[in-house]
Scaffold this active site. Structure first.
Site, mmCIF file in Angstrom:
data_model
loop_
_atom_site.group_PDB
_atom_site.id
_atom_site.type_symbol
_atom_site.label_atom_id
_atom_site.label_comp_id
_atom_site.label_asym_id
_atom_site.label_seq_id
_atom_site.Cartn_x
_atom_site.Cartn_y
_atom_site.Cartn_z
ATOM 1 N N GLU A 52 0.810 -1.222 0.000
ATOM 2 C CA GLU A 52 0.000 0.000 0.000
ATOM 3 C C GLU A 52 0.842 1.271 0.000
ATOM 4 O OE1 GLU A 52 -0.548 -2.637 1.858
ATOM 5 O OE2 GLU A 52 -2.658 -3.252 1.670
ATOM 6 N N PHE A 114 -11.365 -8.023 13.368
ATOM 7 C CA PHE A 114 -10.260 -8.423 12.497
ATOM 8 C C PHE A 114 -9.941 -7.299 11.511
ATOM 9 C CE2 PHE A 114 -8.816 -10.501 8.506
ATOM 10 C CZ PHE A 114 -7.566 -10.855 8.948
ATOM 11 N N GLN A 115 -8.692 -6.959 11.399
ATOM 12 C CA GLN A 115 -8.204 -5.881 10.530
ATOM 13 C C GLN A 115 -8.881 -4.555 10.816
ATOM 14 O OE1 GLN A 115 -8.079 -7.323 6.407
ATOM 15 N NE2 GLN A 115 -6.002 -8.023 6.809
ATOM 16 N N LYS A 164 -17.595 -1.432 5.690
ATOM 17 C CA LYS A 164 -18.025 -2.378 4.669
ATOM 18 C C LYS A 164 -19.540 -2.397 4.492
ATOM 19 C CE LYS A 164 -17.079 -7.051 3.022
ATOM 20 N NZ LYS A 164 -16.337 -8.299 3.229
ATOM 21 N N MET A 485 24.366 9.015 2.446
ATOM 22 C CA MET A 485 24.217 10.247 3.213
ATOM 23 C C MET A 485 24.489 9.983 4.699
ATOM 24 S SD MET A 485 23.854 13.367 2.569
ATOM 25 C CE MET A 485 22.849 14.064 1.281
#
Lengths: 588, 182
Positions: A52, A114-115, A164, A485
């Protein structure tokens, strides 16, 4: 009775009405109803990323190179948290993004389902605004408002969290009428008096400089044209921040190069010594100002910015003009032409000493480096890449580190929207997915990610996306086996204790390219570099270019932290003489 | 003068911090208080007290009153940052010394003591509009309205009269006269 649409359908109808053609995303449980609807909306193409964060950076690359908002669609929980880095990056660099996240059904919110995660809570500090849609009847309005907030004023990311069950529920759809003002927030807030004052300062200045930033790019290509017109009309020198590169042609004589920590000697000294500084769409970032107490001590400062909170935040200014750059520059040019026709000619004498001084600084040639016949110097690699691609309309993205600064110093940009880099947040791993987004937006153009081997490994998985969609992006890795760097700072500040900045067991990038189904090319010597770059350019597939460069090279010139603009380190020799002492050490 | 230790610090002379009362009119929607408070904590501004409630039910407007201290530069930033939040309609800022603005806090004091002390406690509160909200033969609850510092002093001084518990609101503010803040 009007037709009823499901939440998922409404999402796509909104995207259609906002003229969105591409979305970047990754499916998951809480967004499945939206993904199910994708097949019914042919005008919207979904790009499946591999992580993502990649979706976010790809959307950023898309947005920065087109000026349109980038859209990403991810699931709840880990989908949302993975997108946080990209959202923060977009927030720091003012990139318009609309992030749509799935959420667990409303009745499960707060139950540690969940999630589940508190997406709006987590993203509140890294978005301009976010919404949790708990009522299907609000969805269309929220979606349209999201686009409005992302793209108006100082652009930035927004997030819409859709549970959802809302995606399944049905409602009417109505298109959205744009309000003139968003909750009473107007953006152009200056008067002709401000402009007159600016013209007055401009006509008096003996040592003026334009200091321009990403705001010019965000204001659209017209703003860049107007800036050029104004700079030519005044004959003043101009320098640019990292994000502003491209809004003024880098090969023009009036351009002094980038300023700031790794800016040119002439740009930084001009900033220090000027008597009039006109900041156009930049934000006095600490990488630009250096030591703030001694920042440009003798100048009158003008700040043109669309964001009122940028004014006087870091540096107190004498004249603030709050407004869209395009509109401010239009008024300024109009007033200048009316009151002082042929200004650049009549004023030439007044600033001639200043230009002489600038030429003296220029003659230091601060970007020079010591060449080599045996090893490829990273600066040389960028120079050759520029020479071999300058006739094409090339889009450059970068990762973060030494290679990024070398790219900014040695690749010359002549057009806006051609340079995509993570400046504010400094996100390693930005460049590869950003290149994916740029190539999606400009399928026929040459897109190169100038990368470091450490950065690029952070989002390497997106090569798989590039291969899937036949995106011929070129990943040009300056491989010095170090986090360069970090190594440079350790050399300067920590007595060469290279703690954990060397990457042992790097992958073989050529074989890796082959494993992904793209092309791997390696260049080891300066002699073969040109041929290899040409081979890369002639390959109409994604390429990973492993350019083995000098492992010890440092990025110069630089202003060590804690120092003002007129105390730059010019090169390795200088570094020994002006060793950074106690105070500066804490400031990195 | 020794130079500032940090490249990130403000320029020049250090400004003196002042106490300001910031009033914010916001849409009364989920998360709006978190946005305002998160802005303060995220940017390192401090909150001395906070009062919030809906003031216009028809238009769903809440009024948040925040007492904060900061240098003029910081207070300016606070205002400008607040104005950028989407649900924020307007922001007012008053200095605590401002004579044209009324500031009030309310406190509830619970005393447990004998009758003599309870009476003395009430007597001590009499400059601050005391109201007895509850009374038994060995305790009472007194409501007062006053300024923050006055309540601070009172809660210290009333200990000897059997003060056992203090509950207080944040400050609320209103301009004097017929004018309202637009």
């Amino acid at each position: 009775m009007p037709k009823l649409y499901s939440g998922a359908e409404i999402v796509f109808k909104c995207l259609e009405d906002q003229n969105v053609s591409h979305i970047f995303g990754y499916p998951g449980g809480a967004v499945l109803p939206i993904y199910d609807e994708l097949k019914n909306f042919n005008s919207i193409k979904h790009i499946l990323v591999r992580h993502e964060q990649g979706a976010g950076h790809a959307a950023e690359g898309y947005a920065r190179s087109t000026g349109k908002p980038g859209v990403l669609l991810v699931t709840s929980g880990p989908g949302a948290t993975n997108a946080v880095t990209a959202l923060t990056d977009a927030y720091m660099d003012s990139v318009p993004l609309v992030c749509i996240t799935g959420q667990v059904p409303t009745h499960l919110i707060g139950t540690d389902a969940f999630q589940e995660c508190d997406t709006t809570g987590i993203t509140r500090p890294c978005t301009k605004h976010n919404w949790l849609v708990k009522d299907i009847n609000d969805l269309a309005e929220v979606m349209h408002k999201a686009f409005e907030v992302a793209t108006t004023g100082r652009p930035g990311p927004v997030l819409v969290d859709i549970p959802k069950d809302i995606q399944f529920q049905k409602s009417k759809y109505k298109n959205y009428k744009k309000n003139k003002k968003l909750n009473g927030k107007s953006h152009d807030n200056y008067s002709q008096k401000n402009i007159d004052e600016l013209i007055n300062l401009v006509s008096k200045a003996k040592k003026p400089i334009f200091y321009t930033g990403g705001g010019v790019i965000n204001s659209g290509t017209k703003a860049s044209e107007l800036l050029r017109e104004l700079v030519y009309a005044t004959g003043f020198p101009i320098t640019s921040t990292l994000q502003g590169l491209g809004c003024f042609p880098a090969d023009d004589n009036q351009f002094l190069g980038m300023l700031g920590m790794h800016g040119t000697y002439e740009a930084n000294n001009a900033m220090y010594s000027c008597d009039l500084m006109i900041n156009v769409g930049a934000r006095f970032d600490d990488r630009i100002t250096g030591k703030i107490d001694e920042f440009s001590p003798k100048s009158k400062k003008v700040h043109i910015d669309i964001d009122p909170s940028s004014i006087n935040k870091n540096v107190k200014v004498d004249l603030a003009i709050v407004g869209d750059i395009k509109s401010v520059l239009t008024s300024t040019l109009k007033t200048l032409k009316k009151s002082k026709n042929n200004f650049s000619k009549s004023n030439k004498h007044q600033i001639s000493n200043w230009w002489e001084q600038i030429q003296k600084w220029r003659s230091k040639r601060s970007l020079d480096y010591i060449g080599s016949e045996e090893t490829i110097k990273p600066q040389y690699a960028i120079e050759r890449l520029y020479e071999l691609t300058k006739d094409k309309d090339t889009y450059i993205t970068t990762e973060v580190g030494q290679h990024q600064m070398w790219a900014a110093q040695h690749y010359k940009f002549n057009k806006p929207n051609r340079w995509m880099t993570s400046g504010g947040l400094g996100t390693m791993g930005y460049g590869l997915p950003a290149a994916v987004g740029v190539q999606i937006a400009h399928p026929k153009k040459l897109v190169i990610d100038i990368a470091g081997e450490a950065s690029v490994l952070m989002t390497m998985q997106e090569m798989s996306t590039a291969v899937q969609y036949n995106l011929p992006i070129k990943i040009f890795i300056l491989n010095n086996e170090y986090m360069g760097m970090v190594r440079q700072w350790q050399e300067l500040l920590h007595d060469k204790n290279y703690s954990e900045s060397y990457t042992a067991a790097l992958p073989d990038f050529v074989k890796m390219a082959e494993a992904y189904g793209c092309v791997g090319i390696r260049a080891k010597t300066p002699e073969e570099l040109d041929d290899k770059i040409i081979e890369m350019l002639n390959t109409d597939r994604p390429v990973i270019f492993d350019c083995l460069v000098d492992k010890q090279e440092n990025c110069f010139p630089m202003i060590p932290s804690g120092k003002p603009h007129n105390q730059m380190l010019l090169g390795p020799k200088d570094q020994k003489e002006k060793k950074i002492t106690g105070k500066g050490r804490t400031l990195v | 003068m020794a130079n500032s230790k940090s490249a990130y610090s403000f320029a020049g002379k250090k400004q003196k911090p002042d106490t300001h009362i910031i009033v914010v009119w916001v849409d009364n929607e989920a998360g709006v208080l978190a946005r305002v408070v998160g802005l303060f904590s995220g940017r390192g501004y401090n909150i001395e007290s906070l009062a919030v409630a809906e003031v216009d039910q028809k238009q769903n407007i809440s009024r948040i009153t925040i007492v904060t201290t900061g240098t003029p530069q910081v207070v300016d930033q606070i205002k400008l940052q607040l104005k950028k939040l989407v649900p924020v309609h307007k922001v007012a800022d008053f200095k605590r010394e401002d004579k044209n603005v009324i500031f009030k806090e309310m406190a509830l004091f619970k005393f447990v003591a004998n009758n003599g002390k309870l009476n003395k406690a009430f007597e001590a509160c009499k400059n601050f509009n005391p109201v007895i909200l509850d009374q038994t033969n060995k305790s009472n609850v007194i409501q007062i309205t006053a300024l923050r510092r006055e309540i601070d002093t009172m809660s210290k001084n009333l200990k000897k009269f059997g003060l056992v518990s203090v509950s207080r609101t944040g400050a609320v503010a209103m301009t004097r006269g017929s004018e309202i803040f637009k």
